[in-house]
Design a protein around this motif. Structure first.
Motif, short mmCIF file in Angstrom:
data_model
loop_
_atom_site.label_atom_id
_atom_site.label_comp_id
_atom_site.label_asym_id
_atom_site.label_seq_id
_atom_site.Cartn_x
_atom_site.Cartn_y
_atom_site.Cartn_z
N LEU A 114 -6.87 0.36 4.30
CA LEU A 114 -6.94 -0.27 2.97
C LEU A 114 -7.87 -1.49 3.00
O LEU A 114 -8.61 -1.74 2.04
N GLU A 115 -7.82 -2.25 4.10
CA GLU A 115 -8.75 -3.38 4.24
C GLU A 115 -10.19 -2.88 4.29
O GLU A 115 -11.10 -3.47 3.70
N GLN A 116 -10.41 -1.77 4.99
CA GLN A 116 -11.74 -1.17 5.09
C GLN A 116 -12.22 -0.71 3.71
O GLN A 116 -13.39 -0.88 3.35
N THR A 128 -10.90 -5.62 -8.93
CA THR A 128 -9.90 -4.93 -9.75
C THR A 128 -8.90 -4.14 -8.90
O THR A 128 -7.95 -3.58 -9.43
N LEU A 129 -9.12 -4.08 -7.59
CA LEU A 129 -8.19 -3.39 -6.70
C LEU A 129 -6.92 -4.21 -6.57
O LEU A 129 -6.96 -5.41 -6.34
N SER A 130 -5.78 -3.60 -6.70
CA SER A 130 -4.53 -4.36 -6.61
C SER A 130 -3.46 -3.54 -5.91
O SER A 130 -3.54 -2.31 -5.82
N ALA A 131 -2.46 -4.23 -5.42
CA ALA A 131 -1.34 -3.55 -4.78
C ALA A 131 -0.57 -2.71 -5.77
O ALA A 131 0.02 -1.68 -5.41
N TYR A 135 -1.30 3.79 -4.57
CA TYR A 135 -0.15 4.65 -4.31
C TYR A 135 -0.41 5.45 -3.04
O TYR A 135 -1.45 6.10 -2.91
N VAL A 136 0.55 5.36 -2.12
CA VAL A 136 0.43 6.09 -0.85
C VAL A 136 1.56 7.10 -0.78
O VAL A 136 2.75 6.73 -0.88
N TYR A 137 1.19 8.37 -0.62
CA TYR A 137 2.18 9.44 -0.47
C TYR A 137 2.25 9.74 1.03
O TYR A 137 1.41 10.44 1.58
N GLY A 138 3.28 9.13 1.67
CA GLY A 138 3.23 9.18 3.12
C GLY A 138 4.53 9.30 3.85
O GLY A 138 4.59 9.12 5.06
N ILE A 139 5.64 9.52 3.16
CA ILE A 139 6.91 9.72 3.87
C ILE A 139 7.48 11.06 3.46
O ILE A 139 7.23 11.56 2.36
N ALA A 152 9.26 -3.85 1.40
CA ALA A 152 8.28 -3.88 0.32
C ALA A 152 6.89 -4.05 0.91
O ALA A 152 6.68 -4.87 1.80
N ARG A 153 5.93 -3.29 0.40
CA ARG A 153 4.59 -3.29 0.98
C ARG A 153 3.55 -3.63 -0.08
O ARG A 153 3.85 -3.59 -1.28
N PRO A 154 2.34 -3.91 0.34
CA PRO A 154 1.28 -4.22 -0.63
C PRO A 154 0.68 -2.96 -1.24
O PRO A 154 -0.52 -2.87 -1.47
N TYR A 155 1.51 -1.98 -1.48
CA TYR A 155 1.14 -0.74 -2.16
C TYR A 155 2.45 -0.03 -2.51
O TYR A 155 3.53 -0.39 -2.03
N VAL A 156 2.36 0.99 -3.36
CA VAL A 156 3.54 1.77 -3.73
C VAL A 156 3.63 2.95 -2.77
O VAL A 156 2.65 3.67 -2.58
N LEU A 157 4.80 3.11 -2.13
CA LEU A 157 4.98 4.19 -1.17
C LEU A 157 5.88 5.27 -1.76
O LEU A 157 6.95 5.00 -2.29
N ARG A 158 5.43 6.49 -1.68
CA ARG A 158 6.17 7.64 -2.19
C ARG A 158 6.26 8.73 -1.12
O ARG A 158 5.40 8.83 -0.24
#
Length: 804
Positions: A114-116, A128-131, A135-139, A152-158
């Protein structure tokens, strides 16, 4: 309505799997009326789409969504950079597994990706990029995968939905949320401040300008959270990080104060603590301990507007006034309720800080917390710079009788030392060596002097002197046949000490009539009424004057050295050698002492000790060799749990190993520190320098109270002293590069204590199973008459005959 250009939206879909991109495109195309896939047209999906279109059609007519697909974040950034699109970045949708990324919170691959991505985007889009829109679909969707560590993370995890329509509907909801809350949502939010918090900028500037002495650590930011203070915390967090100041958390507001107290005592490190409205009382008695320690720092505590009618969480209003509580505790405070007066109020706060009276409370209303401004606008030079203060010199009239004592009079001198800086420590040890002075630390300031210094044994160190935990050597040095030696034969020096009740096991009557006392303090109010020679001076000035005036009579020096040599470094009991199970505290600490002695003398091992209130803490202070100052929960009000709550702060800011000794009674009173340690070490990058071992000493009761109850009153054990400990199984868990372990210690002789203490970058919680006893360990002066002592005084038999 937003203009036409800003109604063009960019969505990044990142995965190596085509079906992920197809589902994303289905939902977004349906929003623009360009898709009609009947295979996913469930009733819930149709309702979601209809309600989204109902809003979007009127809020952003002519909606235009551009979708960029890529198989990695780097490829997505490159595509956008090479084909710039006139659109605002609204969503970043990542299929973690499909992009080769791990959503494990302790794996750095996703944050680095995400930093990259952010670094690779053109500046207008990066802004305009924001946490909220990532959305990360990763679990996985199984209970096992969802039960892993959650944070809680700097993105939404789904979890990636198995059904195509669920992912498409989720994308529709995410996009519509973004449009309403971020794109057209200014009317839904209060006016956003422009620029950093004025209060945050001013305090950061002020503390950064304060001169640091050799022993001062960098000031630290300690915060919990709260809606009213969230902006101030974010600004202080950013500013502190930019200047390398540690940012430290805790599982409660009370833990923040405990950690700040520990850093002040160990490193003389100032602090800023930030908490939200109504939290003045959450600091417990630790607030008084910070005051007594004269700890320098600020506590920002939000409050409600002054005209609020019975406000939620407010503490300054018609029904109560927390300022009266602070005033009653002798804690300085400033009430900040007017943004136009911030500069004046801060000048008052800075004056209180420079007065060295303990933490300064800043009770700030929302208007002040939201005010913006620069440090230059708010910090007046005359308020920021510390006033010049001359060292408090020792008077000749006070020095003369003290030098007479040191140079020629009593055959035994014992100095109990408070907190010493590097120069004071050198002076104390030099004087002790040249004048034959016995040295002792205390229950409240363990390690101010110790058995080991710079890898060598300190011959003059006799042990601990205190209300509890006094060593057998100290007792033997001051007593003969169970009674204090004659007043003319010895003198006690209390250096940088208030000579409070916790400092000695002696009653005020004994101190006043049977002991000759020298007390040195730079606070006149701390000079005790029973001090024979009160010296109002800075410790450094006093020590320099004593060293310059040293002229010890050779025969007196010989007698003193012989008196020190005659004391035995002994546990002075027999049960420390008995391998009964459960172990006695005496047995466990004797084995741990042997291991530490070897590590210290042969391997250069050093550690910071953390000692909580209870029998375990007493036994650790009394029996274990120390290599430097530690933190004791016995300081001040002796608050159970303070030392445990300070462990995360100590562990994450010290360069050596950390050993904590916590009774099960103390552990049961306060929150679990494990998540805080793991969070800051594994997620925030505050790596452990060495080893952290927390010994939880489990005997099922409040042992000190039980000893008092049984020994002093003759009563049987009662339910009031019971503590139920539910013992977890042993386990080992990995959080990124951090290893956290729970171990049982049932027999110290059969446990690899050496290996436990030497594993680097590891946290070990060791449950030590003990049995209760009332024997030894300096629990009271009466214990010196116990049948197990090395030398049994005649007084023991006299008392037994009197009882019969």
């Amino acid at each position: 309505m937003a203009n036409a250009l800003s109604d063009r939206f960019l969505v990044l879909s990142i995965s190596k799997r085509a079906d992920f991109h197809e589902r994303v495109a289905t939902g977004l195309n349906d929003l623009m009326g360009e898709s009609a896939d009947p295979s996913i047209s469930t009733s819930v999906y149709r309702e979601t789409l209809a309600r989204s279109r109902r809003f979007l059609d009127r809020a952003v007519p002519g909606l235009d969504i551009r979708i960029v697909t890529a198989d990695s974040t780097a490829a997505a950034a490159r595509t956008v950079r090479e084909s710039p699109l006139p659109a605002a970045l609204s969503l970043v949708l990542i299929d973690a597994d499909g992009a080769g990324l791990s959503a494990d919170p302790f794996d750095r691959s996703l944050p680095e990706a995400l930093e990259q991505l952010a670094d690779g985007l053109p500046e207008p889009l990066r802004a305009t990029l924001s946490a909220h829109s990532t959305y990360v679909y990763g679990i996985g969707g199984t209970p096992e995968s969802l039960a892993a560590a959650q944070v809680a993370r700097p993105y939404v995890l789904r979890a990636l939905p198995a059904d195509a329509w669920v992912l498409a509907a989720d994308v529709i909801c995410a996009f519509t949320d973004h449009v309403q809350l971020r794109h057209t949502g200014s009317a839904l939010r209060a006016a956003t401040k422009k620029g950093p918090s004025a209060l945050a900028a001013a305090l950061h500037d002020f503390l950064g300008r304060q001169p640091r002495a050799e022993s001062d650590g960098p000031w630290g930011l300690h915060y919990y959270t709260g809606s009213v203070v969230s902006g101030t915390i974010s600004d202080l967090d950013r500013l502190a990080t930019s200047t390398g100041n540690p940012v430290l958390r805790g599982p409660s507001e009370h833990s923040l104060a405990s950690g700040a107290l520990a850093r002040w005592q160990l490193d003389r490190a100032p602090f800023v603590i930030v908490v939200t409205s109504g939290m003045v009382d959450e600091f417990r008695g630790t607030l008084a301990n910070l005051r007594d320690a004269r700890a320098r720092g600020f506590v920002i505590c939000a409050d409600t507007p002054p005209d609020a009618w019975f406000p939620f969480q407010g503490t300054v209003h018609s029904a109560e006034d927390s300022r009266a509580v602070l005033a009653a505790k002798g804690i300085p405070y400033v009430y900040l309720d007017d943004p136009e007066r911030i500069a004046d109020d801060l000048a008052e706060a800075y004056a209180a800080y420079h007065a060295h009276r303990g933490p300064v409370f800043l009770l700030a209303t929302p208007a002040v917390l939201d005010a913006t401004g620069t440090a230059t606008e708010l910090n007046r030079p005359e308020a920021v710079e510390p006033p010049a203060t001359a060292a408090l010199q020792v008077k000749e009239s006070d020095l003369e009788p003290v030098l007479r004592l040191v140079n020629s009079e009593p055959s035994r001198l014992l100095w109990q030392c408070g907190s010493l800086d590097a120069e004071e420590s050198w002076l104390v040890h030099d004087i002790a060596s040249r004048a034959g002075v016995g040295l002792a630390d205390s229950l409240t300031r363990p390690g101010s002097v110790g058995r080991h210094r710079d890898g060598s044994v300190v011959e003059e160190y006799l042990g601990t002197l205190g209300l509890y935990a006094f060593s057998s050597r100290v007792h033997a040095f001051l007593h003969e046949d169970g009674r204090l030696r004659p007043r003319g034969e010895q003198a006690l020096f209390f250096l940088k000490s208030r000579l409070g009740e916790a400092a000695t096991p002696f009653s005020p009557r004994t101190l006043g009539r049977q002991l000759r006392i020298v007390q040195v303090s730079n606070d006149k109010a701390h000079l005790a009424p029973y001090a024979d020679h009160p010296v109002h001076a800075d410790a450094r000035a006093f020590l320099k004057a004593v060293r310059e005036g040293l002229d010890v009579t050779p025969s007196v020096l010989d007698v003193r050295k012989e008196a020190i040599a005659r004391t035995r470094d002994s546990a002075s009991d027999v049960i420390h050698g008995l391998p009964v199970l459960p172990m006695s505290a005496n047995y466990f600490f004797q084995h741990l002492r042997t291991v530490l002695e070897d590590l210290i003398t042969r391997h250069g091992y050093t550690y910071t000790g953390v000692f909580d209130v209870g029998r375990g803490g007493i036994s650790a202070v009394r029996n274990l060799p120390r290599t430097g100052p530690g933190f004791s929960g016995w300081y001040g009000r002796a608050l159970m749990g303070d030392a445990l709550q300070a462990v995360p702060t100590v562990a994450l800011t010290r360069d050596d190993n950390v050993l904590a000794f916590i009774g099960d009674g103390a552990a049961s009173l306060v929150p679990d520190i494990t998540p805080t340690l793991v969070q800051q070490s594994a997620l925030y990058g505050r790596r452990l320098r060495q080893n952290v071992t927390v010994f939880r000493l489990v005997d099922g009761g409040h042992s000190v109270i039980r000893t008092y109850h049984e020994g002093r009153t003759g009563a049987e054990s009662s339910r009031q002293t019971q503590v139920l400990s539910l013992l977890e199984p042993e386990w080992t868990r990995r959080y990124g590069d951090l290893t956290v372990r729970h171990r049982h210690i049932t027999d110290a002789a059969r446990t690899d204590l050496r290996g436990l203490l030497q594993q680097r970058a590891a946290i070990t919680f060791a449950s030590v199973l003990l049995s209760h006893n009332n024997e030894g360990d300096g629990l009271s002066l009466l214990s010196s008459l116990g049948w197990q002592r090395d030398d049994l005084p005649e007084l023991t038999f006299a008392m037994a005959r009197a009882a019969r």
